[in-house]
Design a protein around this motif. Structure first.
Motif, PDB file in Angstrom:
ATOM      1  N   MET A   7       6.512  -2.413  -1.406  1.00 44.30           N
ATOM      2  CA  MET A   7       5.396  -2.726  -1.767  1.00 44.30           C
ATOM      3  C   MET A   7       5.169  -2.630  -3.220  1.00 44.30           C
ATOM      4  O   MET A   7       5.476  -1.622  -3.733  1.00 44.30           O
ATOM      5  CB  MET A   7       4.254  -1.930  -0.886  1.00 44.30           C
ATOM      6  N   VAL A   8       4.180  -3.395  -3.923  1.00 44.23           N
ATOM      7  CA  VAL A   8       3.734  -3.120  -5.510  1.00 44.23           C
ATOM      8  C   VAL A   8       2.435  -3.276  -5.280  1.00 44.23           C
ATOM      9  O   VAL A   8       1.783  -4.321  -5.070  1.00 44.23           O
ATOM     10  CB  VAL A   8       4.326  -4.145  -6.042  1.00 44.23           C
ATOM     11  N   VAL A   9       1.748  -2.226  -5.712  1.00 46.95           N
ATOM     12  CA  VAL A   9       0.240  -2.107  -6.144  1.00 46.95           C
ATOM     13  C   VAL A   9      -0.084  -2.141  -7.479  1.00 46.95           C
ATOM     14  O   VAL A   9       0.844  -1.780  -8.480  1.00 46.95           O
ATOM     15  CB  VAL A   9      -0.480  -1.090  -5.429  1.00 46.95           C
ATOM     16  N   GLU A  10      -1.211  -2.462  -8.197  1.00 54.17           N
ATOM     17  CA  GLU A  10      -1.364  -2.530  -9.738  1.00 54.17           C
ATOM     18  C   GLU A  10      -2.016  -1.239 -10.052  1.00 54.17           C
ATOM     19  O   GLU A  10      -2.815  -0.704  -9.552  1.00 54.17           O
ATOM     20  CB  GLU A  10      -2.533  -3.755  -9.971  1.00 54.17           C
ATOM     21  N   LEU A  11      -1.635  -0.716 -11.340  1.00 55.47           N
ATOM     22  CA  LEU A  11      -2.241   0.110 -12.041  1.00 55.47           C
ATOM     23  C   LEU A  11      -3.255  -0.588 -12.744  1.00 55.47           C
ATOM     24  O   LEU A  11      -2.868  -1.406 -13.732  1.00 55.47           O
ATOM     25  CB  LEU A  11      -1.034   0.958 -13.011  1.00 55.47           C
ATOM     26  N   PRO A  12      -4.413  -0.092 -12.562  1.00 59.98           N
ATOM     27  CA  PRO A  12      -5.473  -0.888 -13.332  1.00 59.98           C
ATOM     28  C   PRO A  12      -5.520  -0.863 -15.022  1.00 59.98           C
ATOM     29  O   PRO A  12      -4.852   0.226 -15.231  1.00 59.98           O
ATOM     30  CB  PRO A  12      -6.777  -0.322 -12.915  1.00 59.98           C
ATOM     31  N   PRO A  13      -5.991  -1.807 -15.589  1.00 60.80           N
ATOM     32  CA  PRO A  13      -5.915  -1.843 -17.121  1.00 60.80           C
ATOM     33  C   PRO A  13      -6.340  -0.519 -17.582  1.00 60.80           C
ATOM     34  O   PRO A  13      -5.846  -0.417 -18.800  1.00 60.80           O
ATOM     35  CB  PRO A  13      -6.668  -3.012 -17.321  1.00 60.80           C
ATOM     36  N   GLN A  14      -7.517  -0.024 -17.220  1.00 64.36           N
ATOM     37  CA  GLN A  14      -8.072   1.260 -18.065  1.00 64.36           C
ATOM     38  C   GLN A  14      -6.883   2.152 -18.020  1.00 64.36           C
ATOM     39  O   GLN A  14      -6.862   3.150 -19.136  1.00 64.36           O
ATOM     40  CB  GLN A  14      -9.434   1.700 -17.428  1.00 64.36           C
ATOM     41  N   VAL A  26      -6.999  -0.070  -3.927  1.00 59.95           N
ATOM     42  CA  VAL A  26      -5.872  -0.364  -4.852  1.00 59.95           C
ATOM     43  C   VAL A  26      -5.536  -1.761  -4.394  1.00 59.95           C
ATOM     44  O   VAL A  26      -6.049  -2.292  -3.537  1.00 59.95           O
ATOM     45  CB  VAL A  26      -4.615   0.293  -4.096  1.00 59.95           C
ATOM     46  N   ASN A  27      -5.120  -2.581  -5.501  1.00 59.03           N
ATOM     47  CA  ASN A  27      -4.953  -4.049  -5.504  1.00 59.03           C
ATOM     48  C   ASN A  27      -3.548  -4.388  -5.130  1.00 59.03           C
ATOM     49  O   ASN A  27      -2.717  -3.839  -5.994  1.00 59.03           O
ATOM     50  CB  ASN A  27      -5.445  -4.685  -7.117  1.00 59.03           C
ATOM     51  N   VAL A  28      -3.368  -4.757  -4.322  1.00 58.48           N
ATOM     52  CA  VAL A  28      -1.901  -4.954  -3.664  1.00 58.48           C
ATOM     53  C   VAL A  28      -1.398  -6.244  -4.256  1.00 58.48           C
ATOM     54  O   VAL A  28      -1.998  -7.334  -4.125  1.00 58.48           O
ATOM     55  CB  VAL A  28      -1.823  -5.004  -2.141  1.00 58.48           C
ATOM     56  N   LEU A  29      -0.196  -6.193  -4.949  1.00 62.61           N
ATOM     57  CA  LEU A  29       0.280  -7.444  -5.486  1.00 62.61           C
ATOM     58  C   LEU A  29       1.299  -8.064  -4.758  1.00 62.61           C
ATOM     59  O   LEU A  29       1.369  -9.406  -4.736  1.00 62.61           O
ATOM     60  CB  LEU A  29       0.718  -7.072  -6.902  1.00 62.61           C
ATOM     61  N   ALA A  30       2.261  -7.461  -3.861  1.00 59.67           N
ATOM     62  CA  ALA A  30       3.186  -8.033  -3.264  1.00 59.67           C
ATOM     63  C   ALA A  30       3.560  -6.892  -2.353  1.00 59.67           C
ATOM     64  O   ALA A  30       3.667  -5.703  -2.239  1.00 59.67           O
ATOM     65  CB  ALA A  30       4.249  -8.341  -3.980  1.00 59.67           C
ATOM     66  N   VAL A  31       4.238  -7.478  -1.114  1.00 57.78           N
ATOM     67  CA  VAL A  31       4.869  -6.626   0.059  1.00 57.78           C
ATOM     68  C   VAL A  31       5.852  -7.290   0.674  1.00 57.78           C
ATOM     69  O   VAL A  31       5.904  -8.586   0.733  1.00 57.78           O
ATOM     70  CB  VAL A  31       3.625  -6.381   1.249  1.00 57.78           C
ATOM     71  N   GLU A  32       6.933  -6.717   1.173  1.00 55.31           N
ATOM     72  CA  GLU A  32       8.069  -7.228   1.866  1.00 55.31           C
ATOM     73  C   GLU A  32       7.545  -7.672   3.131  1.00 55.31           C
ATOM     74  O   GLU A  32       6.639  -6.702   3.746  1.00 55.31           O
ATOM     75  CB  GLU A  32       9.208  -6.191   1.735  1.00 55.31           C
ATOM     76  N   LYS A  33       8.069  -8.714   3.789  1.00 54.88           N
ATOM     77  CA  LYS A  33       7.412  -9.452   4.888  1.00 54.88           C
ATOM     78  C   LYS A  33       7.491  -8.402   6.060  1.00 54.88           C
ATOM     79  O   LYS A  33       6.462  -8.530   6.911  1.00 54.88           O
ATOM     80  CB  LYS A  33       8.319 -10.539   5.280  1.00 54.88           C
ATOM     81  N   LEU A  44       2.672  -1.256   5.590  1.00 62.32           N
ATOM     82  CA  LEU A  44       2.581  -0.027   4.644  1.00 62.32           C
ATOM     83  C   LEU A  44       0.874  -0.317   4.110  1.00 62.32           C
ATOM     84  O   LEU A  44       0.567   0.823   3.190  1.00 62.32           O
ATOM     85  CB  LEU A  44       3.545  -0.400   3.567  1.00 62.32           C
ATOM     86  N   LEU A  45       0.222  -1.497   4.439  1.00 62.87           N
ATOM     87  CA  LEU A  45      -1.009  -1.791   4.074  1.00 62.87           C
ATOM     88  C   LEU A  45      -1.969  -0.799   4.385  1.00 62.87           C
ATOM     89  O   LEU A  45      -3.103  -0.519   3.826  1.00 62.87           O
ATOM     90  CB  LEU A  45      -1.618  -3.172   4.237  1.00 62.87           C
ATOM     91  N   SER A  46      -1.740  -0.090   5.615  1.00 58.08           N
ATOM     92  CA  SER A  46      -2.459   0.817   6.287  1.00 58.08           C
ATOM     93  C   SER A  46      -2.119   2.526   5.781  1.00 58.08           C
ATOM     94  O   SER A  46      -2.781   3.289   6.505  1.00 58.08           O
ATOM     95  CB  SER A  46      -2.357   0.757   7.837  1.00 58.08           C
ATOM     96  N   CYS A  47      -1.192   2.477   4.778  1.00 60.44           N
ATOM     97  CA  CYS A  47      -0.955   3.749   4.561  1.00 60.44           C
ATOM     98  C   CYS A  47      -1.748   4.472   3.316  1.00 60.44           C
ATOM     99  O   CYS A  47      -1.616   5.408   2.750  1.00 60.44           O
ATOM    100  CB  CYS A  47       0.543   3.913   3.955  1.00 60.44           C
ATOM    101  N   PHE A  48      -2.631   3.521   2.644  1.00 61.28           N
ATOM    102  CA  PHE A  48      -3.722   4.308   1.783  1.00 61.28           C
ATOM    103  C   PHE A  48      -4.853   4.758   2.178  1.00 61.28           C
ATOM    104  O   PHE A  48      -5.582   4.110   3.161  1.00 61.28           O
ATOM    105  CB  PHE A  48      -3.864   3.112   0.654  1.00 61.28           C
ATOM    106  N   GLN A  58      -9.879   1.810  -0.028  1.00 65.40           N
ATOM    107  CA  GLN A  58     -10.007   0.183   0.350  1.00 65.40           C
ATOM    108  C   GLN A  58      -8.541  -0.414  -0.185  1.00 65.40           C
ATOM    109  O   GLN A  58      -8.047   0.071  -1.281  1.00 65.40           O
ATOM    110  CB  GLN A  58     -11.016  -0.313  -0.281  1.00 65.40           C
ATOM    111  N   VAL A  59      -8.241  -1.157   0.568  1.00 67.37           N
ATOM    112  CA  VAL A  59      -6.997  -2.041   0.176  1.00 67.37           C
ATOM    113  C   VAL A  59      -7.423  -3.511   0.060  1.00 67.37           C
ATOM    114  O   VAL A  59      -7.942  -4.107   0.899  1.00 67.37           O
ATOM    115  CB  VAL A  59      -5.948  -2.121   1.374  1.00 67.37           C
ATOM    116  N   ILE A  60      -7.115  -3.974  -1.230  1.00 63.16           N
ATOM    117  CA  ILE A  60      -7.519  -5.235  -1.616  1.00 63.16           C
ATOM    118  C   ILE A  60      -6.213  -6.165  -1.653  1.00 63.16           C
ATOM    119  O   ILE A  60      -5.383  -5.911  -2.239  1.00 63.16           O
ATOM    120  CB  ILE A  60      -8.240  -5.159  -2.967  1.00 63.16           C
TER     121      ILE A  60
END
Length: 378
Positions: free
Chosen positions: A65-72, A322-329, A334-338, A341-343
């Motif tokens: 899985m890849v989530v985004e580190l926000p720009p700030q 967290v903003n999710v960018l990609a996940v392995e099929k 893993l979307l439930s491991c945070f 809120q998962v976006i």
């Protein structure tokens, strides 16, 4: 479940990154989650590929899985880059191991250096260095050389510096995450010739020089295929578009409130815009010994995206999504491991989100960026 976490940029992804992901899986966890910078990098540069493409590369290289580190947290110093990544990692439920590369490959030595921030003499020397006008990284290295000279060589290496910042962030957030380091293989950050494990900066330079053959052994085929289709003038054109946007809008921007603007640099930027002909010309005229290119680039991008986060905001703001960018099929669980809120779609972001503004600027000068999580089959 054991989860290995990697804070990264993959600009672009190369064999050393693939090696690190494989070591993370072997030594740290059943799954790998990457926390990756978005469309702009920590040095204030346009990413060579958009965040969804780079997230796809990570999944194809073994991440789950890849989530985004926000720009700030990206468009700032290494201290807050590391802190932002650790704050997100702290939201992952289960047994979490933060794994990062370093030149030294010795977690105890790195932890000893991270603990020096509690040393009063070191803190005093660091304060003096910062007041002299040096950037944070140089100030930290100089203060360490004065206080603990035996460690000065360690902190002179970029990956060691970032490794120490990760450990400091774990300490600052009282994290229960375990730290793990992998000794970096291949050339260093300033490497000028390619081998099996080139640095990302070396790959970018070779690509810009139209010398893809020289880096063919050092990057996965899917990265090579992308770079082959991308013109070496791609980023130059994009930066000149950024220059036009900045020049057109500068009079309507409240520059003193922008993150990174200090010591009257906003006046220098406005004056330089009037006398320059392109992005690079402007950067050349702005650059001095006092202001590093990375600082200037970050500040210019922060102006463009109206980033008004303060140091206190970065230090104390909580991570609530967290903003999710990609996940392995096969790893969508893993979307439930945070524990937040998962976006998975841009439309779910707040209307004034800095992520949205950064994506808007990036897509206006490069290409349209996807607006939802990618599901990747490995």
């Amino acid at each position: 479940m054991k989860i290995a976490v990697i804070i990264c940029e993959y600009n672009p992804l190369q064999n050393g990154h693939v090696y690190h992901i494989s070591r993370a899986l072997k030594e740290c966890g059943n799954s790998v989650i990457c926390i990756m910078s978005g469309n702009f990098t920590q040095r204030g540069q346009l990413a060579i590929a958009d965040k969804y493409k780079r997230a796809e590369w990570a999944i194809k290289s073994g991440a789950d899985m890849v989530v985004e580190l926000p720009p700030q947290y990206v468009l700032t110093t290494a201290k807050y880059f590391a802190l932002g990544g650790v704050k997100i990692a702290n939201k992952i439920k289960g047994e979490v191991i933060l794994t990062f590369g370093s030149e030294i490959g010795d977690i105890k030595t790195l932890q000893d250096i991270a603990n020096f921030q509690e040393d009063e003499i070191f803190a005093s020397n660091l304060d003096k260095e910062l007041k002299s006008g040096n950037g944070y990284a140089k100030s930290y290295a100089n203060a360490l050389a004065k206080t603990h000279p035996s460690y000065a060589q360690v902190i002179s290496s970029p990956n060691n510096i970032l490794a120490v910042e990760y450990l400091k962030a774990l300490n600052d957030t009282q994290s229960i995450i375990t730290a793990h380091t992998v000794a970096r293989i291949g050339g260093g950050y300033h490497q000028t010739s390619a081998d099996e494990y080139p640095s990302a900066s070396c790959v970018r330079q070779m690509w810009q020089n139209s010398d893809l053959q020289a880096i063919s052994q050092g990057i996965p085929q899917y990265v090579m295929d992308y770079l082959k289709e991308l013109s070496p003038t791609h980023l130059q054109v994009a930066y000149d578009k950024l220059y036009s946007i900045l020049k057109y809008n500068i009079d309507n921007m409240h520059l003193p409130a922008v993150h990174g603007v200090k010591e009257g640099i906003e006046n220098r930027i406005v004056a330089t815009l009037k006398s320059s002909a392109s992005w690079q010309d402007m950067l050349d005229k702005l650059s001095t010994k006092r202001y590093t290119d990375a600082y200037l680039l970050r500040t210019l991008i922060n102006i463009l995206i109206s980033n008004t986060y303060t140091a206190d905001d970065l230090q104390y703001d909580a991570v609530d999504y967290v903003n999710v960018l990609a996940v392995e099929k096969n790893k969508r669980q893993l979307l439930s491991c945070f524990d937040c809120q998962v976006i998975t779609k841009s439309i779910e972001l707040q209307y004034d989100s800095l992520i949205k503004r950064a994506d808007s600027v990036y897509s206006s000068v490069t290409e349209n960026v996807a607006d939802h999580m990618q599901i990747i089959t490995r």
